[in-house]
Design an enzyme around this catalytic site. Sequence first.
Site, mmCIF file in Angstrom:
data_model
loop_
_atom_site.group_PDB
_atom_site.id
_atom_site.type_symbol
_atom_site.label_atom_id
_atom_site.label_comp_id
_atom_site.label_asym_id
_atom_site.label_seq_id
_atom_site.Cartn_x
_atom_site.Cartn_y
_atom_site.Cartn_z
ATOM 1 N N PHE A 1 32.569 41.038 43.921
ATOM 2 C CA PHE A 1 32.662 40.109 44.430
ATOM 3 C C PHE A 1 34.221 39.507 44.603
ATOM 4 O O PHE A 1 34.110 38.514 45.136
ATOM 5 C CB PHE A 1 31.274 39.228 43.836
ATOM 6 C CG PHE A 1 31.815 38.348 42.380
ATOM 7 C CD1 PHE A 1 31.990 37.558 42.231
ATOM 8 C CD2 PHE A 1 32.152 39.353 41.139
ATOM 9 C CE1 PHE A 1 31.849 36.725 41.139
ATOM 10 C CE2 PHE A 1 31.930 38.578 39.510
ATOM 11 C CZ PHE A 1 32.121 37.494 40.617
ATOM 12 N N LYS A 2 34.562 40.132 42.962
ATOM 13 C CA LYS A 2 35.898 39.113 43.789
ATOM 14 C C LYS A 2 36.892 39.018 44.246
ATOM 15 O O LYS A 2 37.574 38.355 45.395
ATOM 16 C CB LYS A 2 37.316 39.809 41.967
ATOM 17 C CG LYS A 2 35.884 39.547 40.552
ATOM 18 C CD LYS A 2 35.349 38.107 40.312
ATOM 19 C CE LYS A 2 35.251 38.108 39.205
ATOM 20 N NZ LYS A 2 35.462 38.494 37.542
ATOM 21 N N ASP A 3 36.123 40.379 45.461
ATOM 22 C CA ASP A 3 37.283 40.422 46.700
ATOM 23 C C ASP A 3 36.843 38.609 47.612
ATOM 24 O O ASP A 3 38.170 37.973 48.165
ATOM 25 C CB ASP A 3 37.105 41.781 47.383
ATOM 26 C CG ASP A 3 37.427 43.163 46.135
ATOM 27 O OD1 ASP A 3 38.614 42.672 46.984
ATOM 28 O OD2 ASP A 3 36.695 44.053 46.337
ATOM 29 N N THR B 1 38.296 41.029 37.629
ATOM 30 C CA THR B 1 39.014 39.858 38.660
ATOM 31 C C THR B 1 40.917 40.497 39.032
ATOM 32 O O THR B 1 40.882 40.566 39.991
ATOM 33 C CB THR B 1 39.514 38.333 37.551
ATOM 34 O OG1 THR B 1 38.433 38.276 37.927
ATOM 35 C CG2 THR B 1 40.764 37.833 38.231
ATOM 36 N N LEU C 1 38.841 36.862 45.914
ATOM 37 C CA LEU C 1 41.180 36.893 45.828
ATOM 38 C C LEU C 1 41.662 37.500 46.905
ATOM 39 O O LEU C 1 43.014 37.690 47.142
ATOM 40 C CB LEU C 1 40.999 37.442 45.142
ATOM 41 C CG LEU C 1 40.437 37.218 43.450
ATOM 42 C CD1 LEU C 1 40.711 38.009 42.760
ATOM 43 C CD2 LEU C 1 42.184 36.142 43.006
#
Length: 496
Positions: A111-113, A146, A116
């Site tokens: 989910f960090k994509d 992350t 980010l």
Amino acid sequence: MQVLYKSTRGKGETVTASMAILKGLSEDGGLFVPTEIPKLDVPVEKLAQMTYQETAYEVMSRFLTDFTEDELKNCIANAYDEKFDTKEIAPLHEADGEYFLELFHGATIAFKDMALSILPHLMTTAARKNQVSNDIVILTATSGDTGKAALAGFADVPGTKIIVFYPKHGVSPIQEKQMVTQKGDNTYVVGITGNFDDAQTAVKKMFNDRELSAELNEAGFQFSSANSINIGRLVPQIVYYVYAYSRLVGNGTVKAGEKINVVVPTGNFGNILAAYYAKQMGLPINKLICASNENKVLFDFFRTGTYDRKRDFILTTSPSMDILISSNLERLIYRLTGEDAQKCAELMQALSDGGEYTITEDMKKGLADFYGNYCSEEETKEAIHATYKSSDYVIDPHTAVAAGVYKKYLADTDDHTPTVIASTASPYKFTRSVMDAVAENTEDMDDFALADRLSEISGVKVPKAVEEIRTAPVLHDTVVDAPDMPDTVKKILGIK
């Protein structure tokens, strides 16, 4: 309406959104928060007709008010493109009576994509807007996801360097391989002989080191953060909760204005804070269900009002949640104090000095939006197994923690409000834990053989992110002790 940003520990001084994104962390050690939460003034029926990119503009433009329409739309277009393996960007998958919001379709399958992939574009646009001539050094601690997402986002972005610190023995083999094989002339990955909290504490200390800041400035550098403490990470995360609700309205699951519950597997508190901000904007969310693993510091906080990091650090199968200091909780604490920066600073100082703080009874009333619970390792494994057996749907251990906690919430409340579960990582990122739960005789298989077996039983193709690292060479092999992190940064930047 212009939205400005102030520090959770400051004297009320404000900065623009672009400056808050550039700085990452306030000079006083506080986190930037909006002076007010803007209202979502677009009818849900209209949102239901929009693409993810269009929804992103409607949400983010309310927060990032010093970005022009062209600047923000350009950032969004560059972020949410073919790097994602589905045009929907964040599709909803119905399984076992819940709606899994799949946030893992980006370049690094986590989910960090979602945030980010856009942060580098927001940051370089912000640098131009503020006439910044220094190279920006992204300094990041990661509990697994992350780091890779930030590396992928910032790789070879002109005017930036990125240094990622991760716990050498605290991430999954796939997570580590993703990071240490990262290409890019401006990327640096360093393992530390400690846990995530050690890395995060050292990074925060470097941000607040005036002497180090002056040394960097003299050499033509300045720090910024890609961690979820950066408001440029948090704002894009609000988008997918709005998008998920609009999809449920669009497909007739709920009527416009009808409430939903949201379940979020939580470590650093950023992802669930984004859902809380969405609720503050006016999104009809009933309960925010905070799901913890065996490092249940947040569950204990919601239960008692005391945040206590003085406990054993447990390595679990959901390593991105193996966190005892939930940095983003400070933003909620600030709101619970009635935006009393001095009180917030005192509580954070108590956490730093003595390892704990306790909120007042009045502040505890502000937690009514939340429900907290946790899953043991055995319960996490059982949730993966049960979801697969009932729905032929394979979930990763972090999503399984959320699914398991949701079952506990149902047992406690009998509240059958339509529910969205944030599915924060692809099962392919944690193949060993997943296959232990859904298949037999996998003990002797390596992680890539497990990925192939998982593809067979799930019918889902092995993601490109996994295929790419099968034979990729290790490019980063530095390991240091946490106290040596500042010297390592200076060495990387050529500062003597």
